[in-house]
Design a protein around this motif. Structure first.
Motif, short mmCIF file in Angstrom:
data_model
loop_
_atom_site.label_atom_id
_atom_site.label_comp_id
_atom_site.label_asym_id
_atom_site.label_seq_id
_atom_site.Cartn_x
_atom_site.Cartn_y
_atom_site.Cartn_z
N GLY A 119 0.83 -1.21 0.00
CA GLY A 119 0.00 0.00 0.00
C GLY A 119 0.86 1.26 0.00
O GLY A 119 1.84 1.34 0.74
N GLY A 120 0.49 2.23 -0.83
CA GLY A 120 1.23 3.50 -0.85
C GLY A 120 2.28 3.56 -1.95
O GLY A 120 2.76 4.64 -2.28
N PHE A 121 2.66 2.41 -2.51
CA PHE A 121 3.65 2.43 -3.59
C PHE A 121 2.96 2.44 -4.94
O PHE A 121 1.86 1.91 -5.09
CB PHE A 121 4.58 1.21 -3.50
N ASP A 122 3.62 3.05 -5.92
CA ASP A 122 3.08 3.08 -7.28
C ASP A 122 4.23 2.86 -8.27
O ASP A 122 5.37 2.63 -7.87
CB ASP A 122 2.36 4.42 -7.55
N MET A 123 3.91 2.97 -9.55
CA MET A 123 4.93 2.68 -10.55
C MET A 123 6.08 3.69 -10.53
O MET A 123 7.19 3.39 -10.95
CB MET A 123 4.31 2.58 -11.95
N ASP A 124 5.81 4.90 -10.04
CA ASP A 124 6.91 5.87 -9.92
C ASP A 124 7.94 5.38 -8.89
O ASP A 124 9.14 5.56 -9.06
CB ASP A 124 6.39 7.25 -9.49
N TYR A 125 7.42 4.79 -7.81
CA TYR A 125 8.35 4.27 -6.80
C TYR A 125 9.16 3.12 -7.40
O TYR A 125 10.39 3.05 -7.22
CB TYR A 125 7.58 3.80 -5.56
N VAL A 126 8.48 2.24 -8.12
CA VAL A 126 9.20 1.12 -8.76
C VAL A 126 10.28 1.67 -9.69
O VAL A 126 11.43 1.21 -9.68
CB VAL A 126 8.22 0.22 -9.55
N ALA A 127 9.93 2.70 -10.46
CA ALA A 127 10.92 3.28 -11.39
C ALA A 127 12.10 3.85 -10.63
O ALA A 127 13.26 3.69 -11.05
CB ALA A 127 10.25 4.37 -12.24
N SER A 128 11.83 4.46 -9.48
CA SER A 128 12.93 5.05 -8.69
C SER A 128 13.84 3.96 -8.10
O SER A 128 15.01 4.21 -7.81
CB SER A 128 12.39 5.96 -7.58
N MET A 129 13.28 2.76 -7.92
CA MET A 129 14.08 1.66 -7.35
C MET A 129 15.01 1.03 -8.38
O MET A 129 15.99 0.37 -8.01
CB MET A 129 13.15 0.57 -6.80
N ARG A 130 14.71 1.22 -9.67
CA ARG A 130 15.53 0.53 -10.70
C ARG A 130 17.01 0.92 -10.62
O ARG A 130 17.88 0.04 -10.63
CB ARG A 130 14.94 0.75 -12.09
N PRO A 131 17.35 2.22 -10.54
CA PRO A 131 18.78 2.57 -10.47
C PRO A 131 19.46 2.02 -9.22
O PRO A 131 20.65 1.65 -9.27
CB PRO A 131 18.77 4.11 -10.45
N LEU A 132 18.73 1.93 -8.11
CA LEU A 132 19.32 1.37 -6.88
C LEU A 132 19.57 -0.13 -7.10
O LEU A 132 20.66 -0.64 -6.79
CB LEU A 132 18.37 1.59 -5.69
N CYS A 133 18.57 -0.81 -7.63
CA CYS A 133 18.71 -2.26 -7.87
C CYS A 133 19.84 -2.53 -8.86
O CYS A 133 20.57 -3.52 -8.74
CB CYS A 133 17.40 -2.85 -8.39
N ALA A 134 19.99 -1.63 -9.84
CA ALA A 134 21.02 -1.81 -10.88
C ALA A 134 22.42 -1.75 -10.29
O ALA A 134 23.36 -2.33 -10.85
CB ALA A 134 20.88 -0.74 -11.95
N ARG A 135 22.61 -1.06 -9.17
CA ARG A 135 23.95 -0.94 -8.57
C ARG A 135 24.21 -1.99 -7.50
O ARG A 135 25.24 -1.95 -6.84
CB ARG A 135 24.12 0.46 -7.94
N ALA A 136 23.26 -2.92 -7.34
CA ALA A 136 23.40 -3.89 -6.25
C ALA A 136 24.47 -4.93 -6.56
O ALA A 136 24.49 -5.49 -7.65
CB ALA A 136 22.07 -4.58 -6.00
N GLU A 137 25.29 -5.18 -5.57
CA GLU A 137 26.20 -6.34 -5.65
C GLU A 137 25.34 -7.61 -5.52
O GLU A 137 25.56 -8.59 -6.22
CB GLU A 137 27.21 -6.26 -4.49
N VAL A 138 24.38 -7.53 -4.59
CA VAL A 138 23.42 -8.63 -4.45
C VAL A 138 22.01 -8.02 -4.38
O VAL A 138 21.76 -7.12 -3.58
CB VAL A 138 23.66 -9.45 -3.16
N LEU A 139 21.13 -8.54 -5.22
CA LEU A 139 19.73 -8.10 -5.27
C LEU A 139 18.86 -9.25 -4.77
O LEU A 139 19.04 -10.39 -5.22
CB LEU A 139 19.38 -7.72 -6.71
N LEU A 140 17.94 -8.95 -3.84
CA LEU A 140 17.16 -10.00 -3.18
C LEU A 140 15.66 -9.83 -3.44
O LEU A 140 14.88 -9.69 -2.49
CB LEU A 140 17.39 -9.93 -1.66
N PRO A 141 15.21 -9.85 -4.69
CA PRO A 141 13.78 -9.63 -4.93
C PRO A 141 12.97 -10.91 -4.72
O PRO A 141 13.48 -12.02 -4.93
CB PRO A 141 13.74 -9.25 -6.42
N ASN A 142 11.70 -10.75 -4.34
CA ASN A 142 10.80 -11.88 -4.50
C ASN A 142 10.27 -11.82 -5.93
O ASN A 142 10.58 -10.88 -6.68
CB ASN A 142 9.70 -11.87 -3.42
N LEU A 143 9.46 -12.80 -6.28
CA LEU A 143 8.99 -12.89 -7.67
C LEU A 143 8.18 -11.65 -8.06
O LEU A 143 8.31 -11.13 -9.18
CB LEU A 143 8.12 -14.15 -7.76
#
Ligand code: PXL
Length: 280
Positions: A119-143
């Motif tokens: 709740g409270g998150f939208d596609m803009d938040y997801v878009a903002s997370m992409r550059p952070l995820c891209a710099r991850a040494e280890v990324l731990l997403p669920n499906l």
């Protein structure tokens, strides 16, 4: 043991067991000094509660970082979880890429589950997370998070070809190592797949058919502790998966506790399990 000091950037959910109230005790029990960057303060987490308060701290983050720089603080790693706002994500990425961080960036996207955004998150938040995820040494997403990051439809039971496409897609983003959570080869199993572009390895265990809040944070915190103490990424994932499973088993018979898992009684044994996995 070499002293390890990390920074964890996540919200503080005052009630409910998630984010920093889970990360701090787990990382402390694994011998890791953990400084915090609280990105928001909520009265409770957002899952199963209504009417919670939410104060975003995005405006405070740059000044906190500047003060740390001025006093010569630094960290052996940065571990991020639920952040809250696009500006929090940007500030955390700036810190993770600055000389405040001497080591890896470990990112738990922590923005959704079961095919939906929290709740409270939208596609803009997801878009903002992409550059952070891209710099991850280890990324731990669920499906769910993996599908949102890639902009593809969520399928709760992907076949091997679909899993491979997700792993390749996340790697193509820039993340170096992926632990994709919530994957099992039958409905009674769950676990994760590790992929780094050259090696792919899966681990699974019995699936408990009840969802518990905060288990992603338990997993990520144990993972970070195990990895920074010297386990391989796959073995740290295995330690994290087994501990999370044990926490769920320890909670399943308590109807008064739907908001998180009883991890505390199991902490005393966690370091021993880490040492055993390290062969010590
Ligand atoms: O466990 C992830 C999490 C962390 N923090 C807050 C949340 C959630 C998941 O819903 O609401 C505030």
């Amino acid at each position: 043991m070499k002293h390890i000091r990390i920074l964890s950037a996540q919200d503080i959910s005052c009630f409910g067991q998630c984010s920093l109230t889970v990360a701090l005790p787990i990382l402390s029990s694994l011998g890791i000094e953990t400084s915090i960057l609280p990105t928001a303060i909520l009265s409770t987490h957002t899952s199963g509660f209504s009417g919670f308060t939410f104060r975003d701290l995005k405006d405070d983050l740059p000044a906190i970082a500047e003060h740390w720089k001025s006093v010569g603080v630094d960290f052996d790693a940065v571990y991020t979880g639920y952040l809250g706002h696009e500006k929090d994500v940007n500030a955390v990425l700036d810190i993770a890429l600055s000389h405040l961080n001497k080591g890896p960036l470990i990112v738990d996207p922590a923005f959704g589950d079961q095919g939906k955004l929290y709740g409270g998150f939208d596609m803009d938040y997801v878009a903002s997370m992409r550059p952070l995820c891209a710099r991850a040494e280890v990324l731990l997403p669920n499906l769910t998070e993996a599908c949102f990051l890639l902009g593809i439809p969520f399928n709760p039971n992907p076949n091997e070809k679909e899993i491979d496409a997700i792993l390749q897609g996340l790697l193509a983003f820039g993340a170096k190592n992926i632990i994709l959570k919530g994957i099992g080869d039958s409905p009674s199993k769950t676990g994760f797949v590790f992929y780094n572009g050259s090696e792919k390895k899966a681990y699974q265990h019995q699936r408990i058919l009840k969802d518990f809040h905060g288990t992603g944070d338990v997993f990520a915190s144990v993972f970070v502790g195990g990895y920074l103490r010297g386990l391989s990424i796959f073995d740290a994932g295995r330690l994290a998966a087994d501990f999370t499973f044990d926490c769920i088993v320890n909670t399943i018979d308590d109807p008064a506790h739907p908001y998180g898992v009883h991890f505390e009684p199991l902490l005393y044994g966690l370091e021993g399990k880490l040492r055993a996995a390290l062969g010590e």
